[in-house]
Scaffold this motif. Structure first.
Motif, PDB file in Angstrom:
ATOM      1  N   TYR A  67     -11.040  15.547 -19.583  1.00  0.00           N
ATOM      2  CA  TYR A  67     -10.780  16.124 -20.909  1.00  0.00           C
ATOM      3  C   TYR A  67     -11.543  17.448 -21.021  1.00  0.00           C
ATOM      4  CZ  TYR A  67     -15.292  13.890 -21.720  1.00  0.00           C
ATOM      5  OH  TYR A  67     -16.581  13.483 -21.610  1.00  0.00           O
ATOM      6  N   THR A  68     -11.210  18.181 -22.062  1.00  0.00           N
ATOM      7  CA  THR A  68     -11.882  19.460 -22.344  1.00  0.00           C
ATOM      8  C   THR A  68     -12.321  19.487 -23.800  1.00  0.00           C
ATOM      9  OG1 THR A  68     -10.553  20.638 -20.711  1.00  0.00           O
ATOM     10  CG2 THR A  68     -11.636  21.977 -22.397  1.00  0.00           C
ATOM     11  N   ASN A  69     -13.560  19.854 -24.029  1.00  0.00           N
ATOM     12  CA  ASN A  69     -14.099  19.963 -25.384  1.00  0.00           C
ATOM     13  C   ASN A  69     -14.525  21.402 -25.619  1.00  0.00           C
ATOM     14  OD1 ASN A  69     -15.123  19.482 -27.889  1.00  0.00           O
ATOM     15  ND2 ASN A  69     -17.047  18.607 -27.174  1.00  0.00           N
TER      16      ASN A  69
END
Length: 259
Positions: free
Chosen positions: A222-224
């Motif tokens: 995922y990417t935050n």
């Protein structure tokens, strides 16, 4: 007739003495920021600089000036109150409810205290003292810095300029020579290293007898992303003593800001 002339002469002398006696003091602390002893010390420093340069250097503190613009209010003080310096007049206005300051100069003084850099030479160390509520030292710093700028003008015959005498061409030549010298020195060191050779590809550095890749896998989780607005330059410098307010005109110079 002689008696009448004598009476008129005496009255004129009394009026002149009255005006001199009641001339506005160079420190008016309406905001009550100083103790009586501190007021005496600041007045002494202001008078010292005024007498040394035959000018007026004033400090006026106000709790509020209503809806008036600090710069224009300070200009009015110069026009109506602080206008008796033979070589120029200057007043520093501090308004405590809005946390504003303004240094106004008259037509003569603005040719000596010239540009934002000269104003900030006085204001930046002064505002640093404002922030810690060391008002006594702030006014002393303002008076001394003003004296330094006046002394420079008297000795050099021109206003103080932080860039005066700086040779940009010499700097460019120095940087160029330094860059060439560094490049030659690095090339010499590399040439003297017999065990170092340039590789065409990255895998040339791999010892294939000691390493064997049997499996390769990339897993995306995922990417935050978190975005923080970058502070503007004017936001960072708004209260460090930099000039952000200009109310000058043909007869007034100076500048002001917040603290």
């Amino acid at each position: 007739m002689r008696k009448l002339f004598a009476i008129l002469t005496m009255l004129a002398a009394l009026m002149l003495a009255s005006v001199t006696a009641f001339a506005a003091p160079s420190l008016v602390d309406n905001a009550k920021l100083l103790t009586p002893q501190q007021r005496q010390g600041v007045l002494a420093e202001l008078h010292k600089q005024e007498q040394a340069h035959n000018v007026r250097i004033a400090v006026v503190t106000m709790k509020s000036i209503g809806g008036e613009v600090p710069g224009k209010y300070a200009n009015k003080l110069l026009d109506t109150v602080y206008n008796d310096g033979a070589n120029g007049n200057m007043v520093m206005l501090q308004v405590t409810d809005s946390r504003k300051w303004y240094i106004a100069t008259d037509k003569k003084m603005k040719e000596i205290i010239k540009g934002d850099e000269a104003v900030e030479y006085m204001s930046k160390p002064m505002v640093a003292e404002f922030k810690i509520e060391n008002y006594n030292e702030a006014y002393l710093v303002y008076a001394r810095k003003a004296g330094e700028l006046l002394t420079y003008y008297e000795e050099e015959g021109e206003p103080w300029d932080p860039n005066a005498g700086f040779n940009w061409l010499a700097l460019g030549i120095a940087v160029l020579i330094g860059g060439i010298s560094a490049y030659v020195y690095r090339a010499t060191l590399l040439a003297s290293m017999s065990n170092v050779q340039t590789a065409v590809a990255a895998d040339a550095y791999l010892d294939k007898q000691s390493f064997a890749l049997t499996r390769s896998n990339d897993t995306y989780l995922y990417t935050n992303i978190s975005a923080v607005p970058k502070a503007k330059q004017e936001d960072r410098d708004a209260s460090d003593g930099s000039v952000s307010d200009h109310s000058g005109d043909g007869d007034h110079g100076g500048g002001g800001g917040s603290y």
